[in-house]
Design a protein around this motif. Structure first.
Motif, short mmCIF file in Angstrom:
data_model
loop_
_atom_site.label_atom_id
_atom_site.label_comp_id
_atom_site.label_asym_id
_atom_site.label_seq_id
_atom_site.Cartn_x
_atom_site.Cartn_y
_atom_site.Cartn_z
N LEU A 99 0.87 -1.18 0.00
CA LEU A 99 0.00 0.00 0.00
C LEU A 99 0.90 1.23 0.00
CD1 LEU A 99 -2.98 0.96 0.14
CD2 LEU A 99 -2.67 1.17 2.62
N ILE A 100 0.76 2.06 -1.03
CA ILE A 100 1.60 3.25 -1.18
C ILE A 100 0.78 4.47 -0.80
CG2 ILE A 100 3.01 4.59 -2.80
CD1 ILE A 100 3.16 1.94 -4.48
N GLN A 101 1.05 5.04 0.37
CA GLN A 101 0.27 6.17 0.86
C GLN A 101 0.71 7.49 0.23
OE1 GLN A 101 0.39 6.17 5.15
NE2 GLN A 101 -1.31 4.71 5.27
N GLU A 102 1.96 7.56 -0.18
CA GLU A 102 2.48 8.81 -0.74
C GLU A 102 3.54 8.47 -1.79
OE1 GLU A 102 5.32 12.29 0.99
OE2 GLU A 102 3.45 11.95 2.12
N ALA A 103 3.51 9.22 -2.91
CA ALA A 103 4.51 9.03 -3.96
C ALA A 103 4.72 10.38 -4.63
CB ALA A 103 4.05 7.99 -4.97
N THR A 104 5.93 10.91 -4.49
CA THR A 104 6.21 12.25 -5.03
C THR A 104 7.44 12.23 -5.91
OG1 THR A 104 7.55 12.84 -3.08
CG2 THR A 104 5.19 13.38 -3.02
N PHE A 105 7.43 13.16 -6.88
CA PHE A 105 8.57 13.36 -7.76
C PHE A 105 8.83 14.85 -7.84
CE2 PHE A 105 9.96 14.28 -12.20
CZ PHE A 105 11.25 13.77 -12.10
N GLU A 116 12.90 6.76 -3.63
CA GLU A 116 13.36 6.41 -2.29
C GLU A 116 12.18 5.93 -1.47
OE1 GLU A 116 15.42 9.64 -0.51
OE2 GLU A 116 17.00 9.73 -2.05
N VAL A 117 12.42 4.91 -0.67
CA VAL A 117 11.33 4.30 0.08
C VAL A 117 11.46 4.61 1.57
CG1 VAL A 117 12.59 2.11 0.24
CG2 VAL A 117 10.12 2.13 0.59
N GLU A 118 10.33 4.92 2.17
CA GLU A 118 10.21 5.08 3.62
C GLU A 118 9.15 4.10 4.11
OE1 GLU A 118 8.60 8.27 6.97
OE2 GLU A 118 9.01 8.97 4.91
N MET A 119 9.56 3.19 4.98
CA MET A 119 8.64 2.18 5.48
C MET A 119 7.74 2.75 6.57
SD MET A 119 9.18 -0.55 3.71
CE MET A 119 8.15 -1.65 4.71
N ILE A 120 6.46 2.48 6.47
CA ILE A 120 5.50 2.85 7.51
C ILE A 120 5.10 1.62 8.31
CG2 ILE A 120 3.20 3.79 7.95
CD1 ILE A 120 3.53 5.49 5.46
N PRO A 170 6.84 -13.68 0.92
CA PRO A 170 5.63 -14.28 0.32
C PRO A 170 4.41 -14.10 1.21
CG PRO A 170 7.51 -15.75 0.10
CD PRO A 170 7.95 -14.64 0.99
N ASN A 171 3.32 -13.66 0.60
CA ASN A 171 2.04 -13.42 1.29
C ASN A 171 2.17 -12.33 2.35
OD1 ASN A 171 0.79 -15.56 -0.18
ND2 ASN A 171 1.72 -17.01 1.25
N GLY A 172 3.18 -11.46 2.19
CA GLY A 172 3.38 -10.38 3.15
C GLY A 172 2.58 -9.14 2.80
N PHE A 173 2.73 -8.10 3.64
CA PHE A 173 2.02 -6.85 3.45
C PHE A 173 2.90 -5.72 4.00
CE2 PHE A 173 -0.75 -3.48 5.16
CZ PHE A 173 -1.40 -3.10 3.99
N MET A 174 2.97 -4.64 3.26
CA MET A 174 3.73 -3.49 3.73
C MET A 174 3.05 -2.20 3.31
SD MET A 174 7.04 -3.38 1.11
CE MET A 174 7.48 -5.08 1.40
N VAL A 175 3.32 -1.14 4.09
CA VAL A 175 2.83 0.20 3.79
C VAL A 175 4.04 1.11 3.65
CG1 VAL A 175 1.35 2.12 4.54
CG2 VAL A 175 0.73 -0.26 5.13
N VAL A 176 4.07 1.89 2.55
CA VAL A 176 5.28 2.69 2.30
C VAL A 176 4.90 4.10 1.83
CG1 VAL A 176 6.59 0.63 1.64
CG2 VAL A 176 5.43 2.00 -0.13
N ARG A 177 5.90 4.98 1.95
CA ARG A 177 5.90 6.29 1.27
C ARG A 177 7.06 6.29 0.30
NH1 ARG A 177 5.44 8.58 6.70
NH2 ARG A 177 3.28 9.20 7.14
N LEU A 178 6.84 6.87 -0.87
CA LEU A 178 7.89 6.91 -1.89
C LEU A 178 8.13 8.34 -2.31
CD1 LEU A 178 6.73 3.90 -4.10
CD2 LEU A 178 8.53 3.89 -2.34
#
Length: 264
Positions: free
Chosen positions: A165-171, A243-247, A256-264
């Motif tokens: 799940l990508i909560q934020e993605a900026t360029f 660049e990735v920031e883990m939330i 496998p079968n995992g879940f993560m939330v990130v900001r990019l």
């Protein structure tokens, strides 16, 4: 009086003799003898159905996997007799037709058959289309087929994946625009995850799936492999690093079968 008949056997023996006022012709086909009174026959015509196909090969070029492209072939009966196509077969299921068979073709009135190509993945595809008919000299007419499945952002879906799940993605300090892409690469530069930025972004988060490798293959992420995130900026027609920031979810690695939330 005028008669026609066709001789289709590979073994034919003819003999004639006169009996009373009749002239008899004997025809030996296979293991059988047939007698005909030919005293009033002007001529004998042999049926010779001839099928021709144009073009003689089809090249579909490049299309995206899962999409469908079509090309036409024109089939002509060059004889005076009705020609029937009863089957059309393929040795590669990426090619097919939807025409209703059997198909009857009248002398010099061409018929068009639409041939379809739908590649299931990236790569080159080739096969033969076999047209089965009652033509005398070419009861099976072969049409070579070729095409390429190509999509620079195509990924192979496997049995293993991680949800992201990508909560934020900026360029350059600005949110990505709808239609931009978030990409997930393996350390061997294999694209194994793609997500399209939705119209509701940034209020709506971006959902993404990254795919793991099948056993004994190298078609996705390996267990514990770091995920390399990148952006595709549509207006620039360019790929850039992210660049990735883990939330949530620990490290940005494939589980496998995992879940993560990130900001990019």
């Amino acid at each position: 009086m005028f008669y026609r008949f066709g001789i289709l056997s590979f073994s034919v023996v003819l003999f004639c003799f006169t009996f009373a006022q009749a002239q008899i012709m004997g025809v030996h086909t296979g293991g059988e003898n047939h007698l005909f009174d030919i005293s009033e026959i002007d001529s004998i015509n042999f049926i010779d159905r001839q099928l021709s196909v144009e073009p003689q090969a089809l090249d579909f070029g490049q299309i995206r996997p899962g999409e469908i492209s079509s090309l036409n072939i024109t089939i002509t009966n060059a004889s005076q007799e009705l020609l029937t196509i009863d089957r059309v077969t393929f040795n590669n299921e990426s090619f097919y037709i939807e025409a209703q068979l059997p198909l009857e073709i009248i002398n010099e009135i061409p018929r068009v058959i639409e041939v379809f190509f739908s590649p299931p993945r990236n790569g080159e595809f080739a096969g033969n289309m076999a047209i089965h008919s009652d033509a005398q000299e070419n009861i099976e007419t072969i049409v070579p087929l070729s095409g390429i499945g190509f999509d620079p952002f195509w990924v192979e879906e496997t049995d293993l994946n991680v949800s992201i799940l990508i909560q934020e993605a900026t360029f350059n300090g600005q949110p990505l625009e709808p239609g931009d892409l978030v990409l997930a690469y393996t350390q061997d530069e294999l694209l194994a995850g793609v997500a399209v930025v939705p119209d509701g972004f940034p209020e709506e988060a971006i959902g993404m799936v990254a795919w793991g490798s099948d056993p004994d293959l190298d078609n996705g992420f390996q267990n514990g492999e770091e995920i390399d995130f990148r952006f595709w900026i549509t207006r620039l027609n360019s790929e850039v690093n992210a660049e990735v920031e883990m939330i949530a979810g620990g490290e940005p690695v494939f589980i496998p079968n995992g879940f993560m939330v990130v900001r990019l």
